[in-house]
Write an enzyme that holds these catalytic residues in place. Structure first.
Site, PDB file in Angstrom:
ATOM      1  CG  HIS A 196       2.691  -3.232   6.617  1.00 16.02           C
ATOM      2  ND1 HIS A 196       3.304  -4.178   5.981  1.00 16.02           N
ATOM      3  CD2 HIS A 196       1.502  -3.012   6.035  1.00 16.02           C
ATOM      4  CE1 HIS A 196       2.817  -4.677   4.795  1.00 16.02           C
ATOM      5  NE2 HIS A 196       1.692  -3.835   4.911  1.00 16.02           N
TER       6      HIS A 196
ATOM      7  CG  HIS B  43      -2.197  -0.685   1.177  1.00 18.88           C
ATOM      8  ND1 HIS B  43      -2.126  -2.143   1.309  1.00 18.88           N
ATOM      9  CD2 HIS B  43      -3.222  -0.587   0.618  1.00 18.88           C
ATOM     10  CE1 HIS B  43      -3.287  -2.885   1.092  1.00 18.88           C
ATOM     11  NE2 HIS B  43      -4.072  -1.754   0.663  1.00 18.88           N
TER      12      HIS B  43
END
Length: 125
Positions: free
Chosen positions: A98, A59
């Site tokens: 993440h 992303h």
């Protein structure tokens, strides 16, 4: 210096998205780094991850890639796309999907892809 044609810019963005997808998917497969919620008990996710591995953040890669390209070709939108890319990067960590290093490396790869795409477009125009 003349501006490149719109079709060239659009094609460049499309190709850079494909290149980014290939790079990040390959790195994810090679590193196989577990996501934070797998490595750390008690971390509750508010959204499901799109895939199994954490490194790098796809992303963030794509957000940075497109933000840079948009800022170059439409500088009036930089005030919008640069903070957006930063918020995408931050959100990946806040959501527990993440680690910081995933996001930083995703951003660097995205920036390298954007600069490469911009170089190709400027060379061809």
């Amino acid at each position: 210096m003349s501006m490149p044609c719109v079709a060239c810019v659009d094609c460049s963005r499309l190709i850079s998205a494909g290149v980014g997808l290939g790079i990040y998917a390959s790195i994810k497969h090679l590193t196989a780094r577990p996501r934070p919620h797998v490595a750390h008990d008690g971390l509750v996710l508010s959204v499901a991850p799109l895939d199994k591995y954490s490194f790098p953040s796809g992303h963030t890669l794509h957000a940075v890639n497109f933000a840079i390209q948009i800022a170059v070709f439409a500088p009036g939108l930089a005030w919008l796309v640069i903070p957006f890319a930063l918020m995408v990067a931050l959100s990946r960590m806040v959501l527990g999907l993440h680690y910081l290093s995933d996001v930083l490396v995703g951003g660097v790869i995205g920036a390298l892809i954007a600069v490469s795409s911009l170089w190709v477009v400027s060379t061809l125009s």
